[in-house]
Design an enzyme around this catalytic site. Structure first.
Site, PDB file in Angstrom:
ATOM      1  N   THR A 131       3.998  -2.190   3.129  1.00  0.00           N
ATOM      2  CA  THR A 131       4.817  -1.416   2.441  1.00  0.00           C
ATOM      3  C   THR A 131       4.740   0.097   2.781  1.00  0.00           C
ATOM      4  OG1 THR A 131       3.757  -1.200   0.685  1.00  0.00           O
ATOM      5  CG2 THR A 131       5.305  -2.946   0.418  1.00  0.00           C
TER       6      THR A 131
ATOM      7  N   ALA B 207       0.768  -1.093   0.067  1.00  0.00           N
ATOM      8  CA  ALA B 207       0.247   0.055   0.050  1.00  0.00           C
ATOM      9  C   ALA B 207       0.795   1.207  -0.184  1.00  0.00           C
ATOM     10  CB  ALA B 207      -0.868  -0.035   1.184  1.00  0.00           C
ATOM     11  N   LYS B 208       2.355   1.168   0.199  1.00  0.00           N
ATOM     12  CA  LYS B 208       3.052   2.272   0.150  1.00  0.00           C
ATOM     13  C   LYS B 208       2.537   3.439   0.708  1.00  0.00           C
ATOM     14  CE  LYS B 208       5.224   0.661  -4.195  1.00  0.00           C
ATOM     15  NZ  LYS B 208       4.061  -0.295  -4.549  1.00  0.00           N
ATOM     16  N   ARG B 209       2.138   3.155   2.396  1.00  0.00           N
ATOM     17  CA  ARG B 209       1.761   4.139   3.343  1.00  0.00           C
ATOM     18  C   ARG B 209       2.853   5.249   3.646  1.00  0.00           C
ATOM     19  NH1 ARG B 209      -2.797   3.782   0.625  1.00  0.00           N
ATOM     20  NH2 ARG B 209      -4.392   2.520   1.632  1.00  0.00           N
TER      21      ARG B 209
END
Ligand SMILES: O=c1ccn([C@@H]2O[C@H](COP(=O)(O)O)[C@@H](O)[C@H]2O)c(=O)[nH]1
Length: 294
Positions: free
Chosen positions: A124, A95-97
């Site tokens: 992620t 989700a690359k938060r």
């Protein structure tokens, strides 16, 4: 509670280094499953889980490609990730938060919390806003045996635009890698590997080797193999000798194992499943060829 790093390295030693993506790209879900609708995503994702079960250590659902269908898409993500967990697969949620710490607490609770609605073993995250913004994820990781996967050197063509800029004598990605050392200690497993994972693209083997020197204990998540074209040897450039050959992370592939040739027109789910399993077996064999040279 088993630490995330220990679960992942055990699973990779057992099944091989491939991490299978679950990336429902627009327009690519076969009619067999209902096409590009929330129900189609769910049926297709569940079929992928059945195809991957017992053949890979982990799966990596791509949140964005579920999110584009709104709440129903996120419901499909929830169902598919729960099924993956129930099938014994480790779930790396992509989700690359990233946000200020107080907001990051919300993202951390959603994916890594004790009562997280989305079933994930690791998430992620983007470190661009600073180390304080990673703290909520690491805290949940420590409390619940989860992992945190930090973008360090990504696989995309523009990764060098910022990540390779010189920062006081070293590229930015190296500065990020070294700054993560105290967080890596906090997620250390009994295996000697840390669940503070680092994304190191297969498209940058020299960079992966440099990051391995700076971060000898962090497991790597390596995208860029498969559809993005990096070969197996480059994907495993940052791996090191272990009890069963080279180890030190997992190599992810999404489109190449989600949509292998022929699957778009497969006549039935059984035929489709066989094609997906063949693609997984070919990727594992390719990677294992590097892992254990003849
Ligand atoms: O640096 C990065 C970080 C993440 N990704 C993600 O991995 C998969 C790659 O998909 P392929 O179909 O195997 O190319 C995708 O979910 C990306 O968002 C990455 O590619 N590079």
């Amino acid at each position: 509670m088993t630490r995330f790093a220990d679960r992942l390295i055990d699973a990779a030693r057992q099944h091989g280094p491939l991490c299978a993506g679950i990336d429902p790209h627009a327009g690519r879900i076969p009619a067999l499953f209902g096409g590009d609708t929330p129900d189609g995503l769910e049926a297709w994702g569940l079929a992928l889980v059945r195809a991957f079960e017992g053949r890979v250590a982990c799966v990596k659902p791509q949140v964005a490609l579920f999110e584009r269908h709104g709440p129903e898409g996120m419901k499909a993500l929830q169902t598919v990730s729960r099924a993956a967990k129930e099938a014994g697969l480790i779930v790396l949620m992509d989700a690359k938060r990233g946000d200020i710490g107080s907001t990051a607490e919300g993202y951390a609770a959603a994916y890594l919390g004790k009562h997280a609605p989305f079933h994930a073993d690791a998430l992620t995250v983007n470190p661009y806003m600073g180390l304080d913004t990673l703290e909520p994820y690491v805290r949940e990781g420590e409390a619940n045996g989860k992992g945190v996967i930090v973008l360090v050197r990504t696989s995309n063509p523009g990764s060098a635009d910022f990540q390779s800029k010189n920062l006081e004598g070293a590229p930015l990605y190296a500065r990020v890698g070294e700054a993560l050392a105290p967080l890596a200690e906090r997620l250390m497993g009994q295996s000697g590997w840390s669940g503070l994972m680092m994304v190191t693209g297969a498209t940058g083997p020299a960079e992966a080797r440099a990051i391995r020197t700076l971060a000898p204990k962090s497991l790597f998540l390596v995208p860029g193999y498969g559809a993005q074209g990096a070969p197996a040897a480059d994907a495993m450039a940052g791996f090191v000798p272990g009890p069963a050959g080279l180890e030190g992370g997992v190599v992810s592939a999404s489109r190449s194992v989600n949509f292998p040739a022929g699957t778009e027109t497969a006549p039935d789910v059984e035929t489709w499943t066989g094609m997906v399993r063949d693609a997984v077996a070919a990727a594992q064999a390719d990677l294992k060829g590097v892992m254990t040279p003849a």
